[in-house]
Write a protein that holds these residues in place. Structure first.
Motif, mmCIF file in Angstrom:
data_model
loop_
_atom_site.group_PDB
_atom_site.id
_atom_site.type_symbol
_atom_site.label_atom_id
_atom_site.label_comp_id
_atom_site.label_asym_id
_atom_site.label_seq_id
_atom_site.Cartn_x
_atom_site.Cartn_y
_atom_site.Cartn_z
ATOM 1 N N ILE A 104 43.092 53.523 44.103
ATOM 2 C CA ILE A 104 44.206 53.239 45.013
ATOM 3 C C ILE A 104 43.942 54.011 46.304
ATOM 4 N N VAL A 105 44.066 53.316 47.425
ATOM 5 C CA VAL A 105 43.882 53.926 48.742
ATOM 6 C C VAL A 105 45.222 53.863 49.460
ATOM 7 N N ARG A 106 45.685 55.026 49.899
ATOM 8 C CA ARG A 106 46.946 55.120 50.648
ATOM 9 C C ARG A 106 46.653 55.672 52.030
ATOM 10 N N VAL A 107 47.221 55.030 53.047
ATOM 11 C CA VAL A 107 47.088 55.514 54.420
ATOM 12 C C VAL A 107 48.478 55.852 54.940
ATOM 13 N N ASN A 108 48.594 57.039 55.504
ATOM 14 C CA ASN A 108 49.836 57.476 56.123
ATOM 15 C C ASN A 108 49.495 58.027 57.495
ATOM 16 N N GLU A 109 50.141 57.516 58.528
ATOM 17 C CA GLU A 109 50.007 58.072 59.874
ATOM 18 C C GLU A 109 51.409 58.459 60.312
ATOM 19 N N ASN A 110 51.577 59.721 60.695
ATOM 20 C CA ASN A 110 52.929 60.178 60.999
ATOM 21 C C ASN A 110 52.937 61.199 62.120
ATOM 22 N N GLY A 111 54.142 61.382 62.685
ATOM 23 C CA GLY A 111 54.327 62.433 63.667
ATOM 24 C C GLY A 111 55.091 62.037 64.911
ATOM 25 N N THR B 133 49.073 50.679 51.530
ATOM 26 C CA THR B 133 48.444 51.019 50.245
ATOM 27 C C THR B 133 47.791 49.776 49.656
ATOM 28 N N ILE B 134 46.653 49.980 48.975
ATOM 29 C CA ILE B 134 45.988 48.872 48.289
ATOM 30 C C ILE B 134 45.176 49.420 47.123
ATOM 31 N N GLN B 135 44.937 48.575 46.127
ATOM 32 C CA GLN B 135 44.058 48.921 45.011
ATOM 33 C C GLN B 135 42.732 48.205 45.217
ATOM 34 N N ILE B 136 41.648 48.946 45.072
ATOM 35 C CA ILE B 136 40.303 48.396 45.247
ATOM 36 C C ILE B 136 39.557 48.528 43.922
ATOM 37 N N GLN B 137 38.918 47.450 43.516
ATOM 38 C CA GLN B 137 38.216 47.420 42.239
ATOM 39 C C GLN B 137 36.796 47.966 42.385
ATOM 40 N N GLU C 289 49.760 62.703 69.010
ATOM 41 C CA GLU C 289 51.098 62.853 68.418
ATOM 42 C C GLU C 289 51.116 62.615 66.911
ATOM 43 N N THR C 290 49.984 62.179 66.323
ATOM 44 C CA THR C 290 50.013 61.795 64.913
ATOM 45 C C THR C 290 48.835 62.379 64.136
ATOM 46 N N VAL C 291 49.002 62.380 62.819
ATOM 47 C CA VAL C 291 47.937 62.724 61.886
ATOM 48 C C VAL C 291 47.796 61.556 60.915
ATOM 49 N N VAL C 292 46.551 61.134 60.691
ATOM 50 C CA VAL C 292 46.252 60.094 59.708
ATOM 51 C C VAL C 292 45.777 60.786 58.435
ATOM 52 N N ILE C 293 46.371 60.410 57.307
ATOM 53 C CA ILE C 293 45.954 60.953 56.017
ATOM 54 C C ILE C 293 45.646 59.774 55.092
ATOM 55 N N ILE C 294 44.408 59.711 54.650
ATOM 56 C CA ILE C 294 43.976 58.681 53.702
ATOM 57 C C ILE C 294 43.747 59.388 52.371
ATOM 58 N N THR C 295 44.475 58.975 51.341
ATOM 59 C CA THR C 295 44.294 59.584 50.021
ATOM 60 C C THR C 295 43.773 58.550 49.036
ATOM 61 N N LEU D 115 42.819 48.231 55.240
ATOM 62 C CA LEU D 115 42.682 48.221 53.787
ATOM 63 C C LEU D 115 42.210 46.866 53.260
ATOM 64 N N ALA D 116 42.737 45.778 53.818
ATOM 65 C CA ALA D 116 42.296 44.444 53.394
ATOM 66 C C ALA D 116 40.818 44.235 53.721
ATOM 67 N N CYS D 117 40.407 44.703 54.897
ATOM 68 C CA CYS D 117 38.995 44.580 55.286
ATOM 69 C C CYS D 117 38.103 45.424 54.382
ATOM 70 N N LEU D 118 38.544 46.628 54.053
ATOM 71 C CA LEU D 118 37.788 47.499 53.144
ATOM 72 C C LEU D 118 37.643 46.840 51.775
ATOM 73 N N LYS D 119 38.725 46.297 51.244
ATOM 74 C CA LYS D 119 38.698 45.632 49.933
ATOM 75 C C LYS D 119 37.769 44.418 49.946
#
Length: 145
Positions: A93-100, A8-12, A77-83, A122-126
């Motif tokens: 706020i950008v949250r990434v979850n990869e699970n499964g 997770t990260i906050q982007i301005q 085996e996984t799903v990536v969810i970016i919210t 996330l750091a690269c995106l910011k």
């Protein structure tokens, strides 16, 4: 028990700018991937290429909710969810979850590595959105040797 990789990260920047930078390959190639066969859109499949790997990565089962979430599969085996969560003062706020994946030694290693990988994303995106800095440029050249 299923494993998860989270970051997770906050982007301005406003949520619309952050969202577009994730779904638009012209922007994503500035901070994350080196090539894409197209824009992330619901029901579409795109192929991603990373500068440090020879392989290409099919990204399928894409589901987009404008300025809210992006989900896809690139590992069967996984799903990536970016919210995305809009905050006051044009922050997001950008949250990434990869699970499964099932819990075992190999998959535990995967979860740790992917958590670091998504934190890097996330750091690269910011850095790209806030300062125009390309953090990935040259960062993984050693992996191609």
């Amino acid at each position: 028990m299923k494993l998860e990789s989270n970051a997770t990260i906050q982007i301005q920047k406003p949520i619309e700018v952050v969202f577009e930078s994730i779904v638009n390959p012209e922007k994503m190639t500035k901070y994350f991937i080196s090539e894409s066969s197209g824009r992330l859109e619901s029901g579409k499949e795109v192929i991603w290429k990373f500068p440090e790997f020879e392989d290409k990565f099919p990204t399928s089962e894409i589901k987009i909710v404008n300025n809210n979430s992006i989900s896809f599969v690139w590992d069967p085996e996984t799903v990536v969810i970016i919210t995305l969560e809009e905050l006051p003062d044009d922050n997001t706020i950008v949250r990434v979850n990869e699970n499964g994946k099932e819990l075992n030694d190999d998959n535990l290693k995967w979860a740790l590595e992917n958590s670091g990988g998504w934190a890097n994303f996330l750091a690269c995106l910011k850095a790209y959105l806030e300062y125009g800095i390309l953090l990935r440029k040259g960062a993984f050249d050693f992996m191609r040797k």
